[in-house]
Design a protein around this motif. Structure first.
Motif, PDB file in Angstrom:
ATOM      1  N   ILE A   1      -9.793 -15.291   4.574  1.00 52.41           N
ATOM      2  CA  ILE A   1      -9.055 -14.988   3.341  1.00 52.41           C
ATOM      3  C   ILE A   1      -8.449 -13.596   3.429  1.00 52.41           C
ATOM      4  CG2 ILE A   1      -9.245 -14.607   0.849  1.00 52.41           C
ATOM      5  CD1 ILE A   1     -11.648 -16.676   0.963  1.00 52.41           C
ATOM      6  N   LEU A   2      -9.258 -12.628   3.818  1.00 50.93           N
ATOM      7  CA  LEU A   2      -8.783 -11.251   3.894  1.00 50.93           C
ATOM      8  C   LEU A   2      -7.708 -11.088   4.974  1.00 50.93           C
ATOM      9  CD1 LEU A   2      -8.966  -8.460   2.728  1.00 50.93           C
ATOM     10  CD2 LEU A   2     -10.983  -8.044   4.129  1.00 50.93           C
ATOM     11  N   SER A   3      -7.852 -11.772   6.081  1.00 47.58           N
ATOM     12  CA  SER A   3      -6.829 -11.711   7.138  1.00 47.58           C
ATOM     13  C   SER A   3      -5.522 -12.322   6.662  1.00 47.58           C
ATOM     14  CB  SER A   3      -7.314 -12.419   8.400  1.00 47.58           C
ATOM     15  OG  SER A   3      -8.374 -11.695   8.974  1.00 47.58           O
ATOM     16  N   ALA A   4      -5.615 -13.453   5.978  1.00 50.13           N
ATOM     17  CA  ALA A   4      -4.408 -14.084   5.428  1.00 50.13           C
ATOM     18  C   ALA A   4      -3.749 -13.159   4.413  1.00 50.13           C
ATOM     19  CB  ALA A   4      -4.759 -15.431   4.797  1.00 50.13           C
ATOM     20  N   ALA A   5      -4.558 -12.555   3.560  1.00 51.17           N
ATOM     21  CA  ALA A   5      -4.020 -11.640   2.549  1.00 51.17           C
ATOM     22  C   ALA A   5      -3.368 -10.431   3.211  1.00 51.17           C
ATOM     23  CB  ALA A   5      -5.125 -11.201   1.604  1.00 51.17           C
ATOM     24  N   THR A   6      -3.995  -9.899   4.229  1.00 52.54           N
ATOM     25  CA  THR A   6      -3.449  -8.729   4.915  1.00 52.54           C
ATOM     26  C   THR A   6      -2.068  -9.048   5.481  1.00 52.54           C
ATOM     27  OG1 THR A   6      -5.659  -7.890   5.389  1.00 52.54           O
ATOM     28  CG2 THR A   6      -3.860  -7.077   6.791  1.00 52.54           C
ATOM     29  N   ARG A   7      -1.951 -10.183   6.135  1.00 57.47           N
ATOM     30  CA  ARG A   7      -0.648 -10.583   6.693  1.00 57.47           C
ATOM     31  C   ARG A   7       0.382 -10.818   5.593  1.00 57.47           C
ATOM     32  NH1 ARG A   7      -4.005 -13.821   9.556  1.00 57.47           N
ATOM     33  NH2 ARG A   7      -3.419 -15.637   8.339  1.00 57.47           N
ATOM     34  N   ARG A   8       0.026 -11.644   4.624  1.00 57.53           N
ATOM     35  CA  ARG A   8       0.981 -12.045   3.578  1.00 57.53           C
ATOM     36  C   ARG A   8       1.337 -10.897   2.637  1.00 57.53           C
ATOM     37  NH1 ARG A   8       3.628 -16.788   4.499  1.00 57.53           N
ATOM     38  NH2 ARG A   8       2.172 -18.363   5.205  1.00 57.53           N
ATOM     39  N   PHE A   9       0.343 -10.158   2.170  1.00 58.48           N
ATOM     40  CA  PHE A   9       0.624  -9.076   1.229  1.00 58.48           C
ATOM     41  C   PHE A   9       1.555  -8.054   1.856  1.00 58.48           C
ATOM     42  CE2 PHE A   9      -3.644  -9.486  -1.267  1.00 58.48           C
ATOM     43  CZ  PHE A   9      -3.149 -10.579  -1.962  1.00 58.48           C
ATOM     44  N   TYR A  10       1.319  -7.732   3.112  1.00 56.73           N
ATOM     45  CA  TYR A  10       2.155  -6.736   3.761  1.00 56.73           C
ATOM     46  C   TYR A  10       3.561  -7.279   4.015  1.00 56.73           C
ATOM     47  CZ  TYR A  10       3.828  -2.987   6.635  1.00 56.73           C
ATOM     48  OH  TYR A  10       4.588  -1.958   7.118  1.00 56.73           O
ATOM     49  N   ALA A  11       3.670  -8.492   4.479  1.00 55.79           N
ATOM     50  CA  ALA A  11       4.966  -9.064   4.837  1.00 55.79           C
ATOM     51  C   ALA A  11       5.810  -9.451   3.631  1.00 55.79           C
ATOM     52  CB  ALA A  11       4.770 -10.287   5.739  1.00 55.79           C
TER      53      ALA A  11
ATOM     54  N   PHE B   1       2.507   9.288  15.828  1.00 54.15           N
ATOM     55  CA  PHE B   1       1.915   8.004  15.433  1.00 54.15           C
ATOM     56  C   PHE B   1       2.761   7.326  14.353  1.00 54.15           C
ATOM     57  CE2 PHE B   1      -0.895   6.014  12.212  1.00 54.15           C
ATOM     58  CZ  PHE B   1      -1.341   4.923  12.944  1.00 54.15           C
ATOM     59  N   LEU B   2       3.161   8.075  13.337  1.00 52.89           N
ATOM     60  CA  LEU B   2       3.990   7.501  12.277  1.00 52.89           C
ATOM     61  C   LEU B   2       5.334   7.049  12.821  1.00 52.89           C
ATOM     62  CD1 LEU B   2       3.359   9.756   9.166  1.00 52.89           C
ATOM     63  CD2 LEU B   2       2.709   7.378   9.487  1.00 52.89           C
ATOM     64  N   GLY B   3       5.928   7.844  13.706  1.00 52.74           N
ATOM     65  CA  GLY B   3       7.203   7.450  14.294  1.00 52.74           C
ATOM     66  C   GLY B   3       7.107   6.121  15.023  1.00 52.74           C
ATOM     67  N   GLU B   4       6.044   5.944  15.789  1.00 49.92           N
ATOM     68  CA  GLU B   4       5.850   4.680  16.513  1.00 49.92           C
ATOM     69  C   GLU B   4       5.552   3.534  15.556  1.00 49.92           C
ATOM     70  OE1 GLU B   4       2.683   5.559  19.206  1.00 49.92           O
ATOM     71  OE2 GLU B   4       3.851   7.086  20.250  1.00 49.92           O
ATOM     72  N   THR B   5       4.688   3.789  14.582  1.00 50.48           N
ATOM     73  CA  THR B   5       4.269   2.747  13.647  1.00 50.48           C
ATOM     74  C   THR B   5       5.406   2.298  12.750  1.00 50.48           C
ATOM     75  OG1 THR B   5       2.032   3.658  13.626  1.00 50.48           O
ATOM     76  CG2 THR B   5       2.615   2.208  11.805  1.00 50.48           C
ATOM     77  N   THR B   6       6.152   3.266  12.208  1.00 52.76           N
ATOM     78  CA  THR B   6       7.167   2.922  11.225  1.00 52.76           C
ATOM     79  C   THR B   6       8.346   2.173  11.809  1.00 52.76           C
ATOM     80  OG1 THR B   6       8.302   5.043  11.445  1.00 52.76           O
ATOM     81  CG2 THR B   6       6.605   4.887   9.755  1.00 52.76           C
ATOM     82  N   CYS B   7       8.488   2.218  13.082  1.00 49.41           N
ATOM     83  CA  CYS B   7       9.609   1.531  13.705  1.00 49.41           C
ATOM     84  C   CYS B   7       9.182   0.304  14.506  1.00 49.41           C
ATOM     85  CB  CYS B   7      10.365   2.508  14.602  1.00 49.41           C
ATOM     86  SG  CYS B   7      11.044   3.892  13.673  1.00 49.41           S
ATOM     87  N   SER B   8       7.948  -0.086  14.354  1.00 55.60           N
ATOM     88  CA  SER B   8       7.468  -1.251  15.097  1.00 55.60           C
ATOM     89  C   SER B   8       7.958  -2.543  14.429  1.00 55.60           C
ATOM     90  CB  SER B   8       5.938  -1.231  15.185  1.00 55.60           C
ATOM     91  OG  SER B   8       5.378  -1.316  13.891  1.00 55.60           O
ATOM     92  N   PRO B   9       8.051  -3.622  15.197  1.00 57.90           N
ATOM     93  CA  PRO B   9       8.490  -4.892  14.615  1.00 57.90           C
ATOM     94  C   PRO B   9       7.575  -5.293  13.450  1.00 57.90           C
ATOM     95  CG  PRO B   9       8.397  -5.035  17.012  1.00 57.90           C
ATOM     96  CD  PRO B   9       7.773  -3.720  16.625  1.00 57.90           C
ATOM     97  N   GLY B  10       8.200  -5.751  12.390  1.00 50.20           N
ATOM     98  CA  GLY B  10       7.445  -6.202  11.226  1.00 50.20           C
ATOM     99  C   GLY B  10       7.065  -5.104  10.258  1.00 50.20           C
ATOM    100  N   PHE B  11       7.431  -3.844  10.551  1.00 50.04           N
ATOM    101  CA  PHE B  11       7.085  -2.762   9.643  1.00 50.04           C
ATOM    102  C   PHE B  11       7.850  -2.932   8.337  1.00 50.04           C
ATOM    103  CE2 PHE B  11       7.668   1.489   7.850  1.00 50.04           C
ATOM    104  CZ  PHE B  11       6.341   1.867   7.723  1.00 50.04           C
TER     105      PHE B  11
END
Length: 191
Positions: free
Chosen positions: A11-21, A88-98
């Motif tokens: 449930i938490l994994s599904a929520a993490t994916r869906r809520f963020y996306a 770290f933020l530069g890499e993270t913020t530009c990653s696919p799906g961000f």
């Protein structure tokens, strides 16, 4: 907090994916129940409400960031931690799906400051501010809280820049340069 179980984790994994996306409000409990392949009874046994699940999602994201930051704080000098965080933020913020900062996104969806999601956002924000304040205090900042707030504003702007499409090296370089300029202006000896 509920004891971790495979169903709770799904449930938490599904929520993490869906809520963020898709956004917290856009995702229904029924959608998460289907994604996690659990019954409604199982869902509500682990999370009394969708708000409880939103808080668990935010706490999961916060715990991951805390662990990473604390690992660097324990091993590196304060200035090096700040530089690492900018890269770290530069890499993270530009990653696919961000899709931006999960905490800013959740705050934007929950205007009531007393909403459980906003309480979780505020707790993480206070932690981030405390970390930045401690780092710049160690560098000699006369007003570490004010300087920490400026650095958090730069962080937030970098996340927006990454979301709207700047390249990772552009975001990281710009954040690093801006952060160093702000720190040097407040702490001339940090130059």
């Amino acid at each position: 907090m509920s004891t971790p179980t495979p169903a709770r984790e799904r449930i938490l994994s599904a929520a993490t994916r869906r809520f963020y996306a898709e956004g917290v409000r856009a995702v229904s409990a029924d959608r998460l129940i289907a994604d996690a392949e659990v019954s409604k009874v199982t869902f509500y046994r682990h999370f009394r409400s969708k708000d409880d699940l939103v808080v668990a999602y935010l706490e999961r994201v916060a715990a991951a960031e805390r662990a990473e930051v604390e690992r660097h704080v324990a091993a590196e000098a304060p200035a090096d931690v700040l530089r690492w965080y900018a890269r770290f933020l530069g890499e993270t913020t530009c990653s696919p799906g961000f899709r931006g900062c999960p905490f800013i996104n959740a705050a934007a969806e929950h205007a009531d400051p007393g909403h459980p999601a906003r309480v979780a956002v505020d707790a993480h924000r206070r932690w981030l501010h405390g970390q930045a304040s401690a780092l710049v205090a160690a560098l000699g900042a006369a007003e570490p809280d004010a300087l920490a707030e400026r650095l958090l504003m730069l962080r937030d702007g970098a996340m927006v820049a990454g979301y709207v499409g700047q390249a990772p090296d552009q975001v990281a370089d710009a954040l690093l340069a801006a952060g160093e300029a702000v720190v040097r202006a407040a702490i001339p000896s940090a130059a």
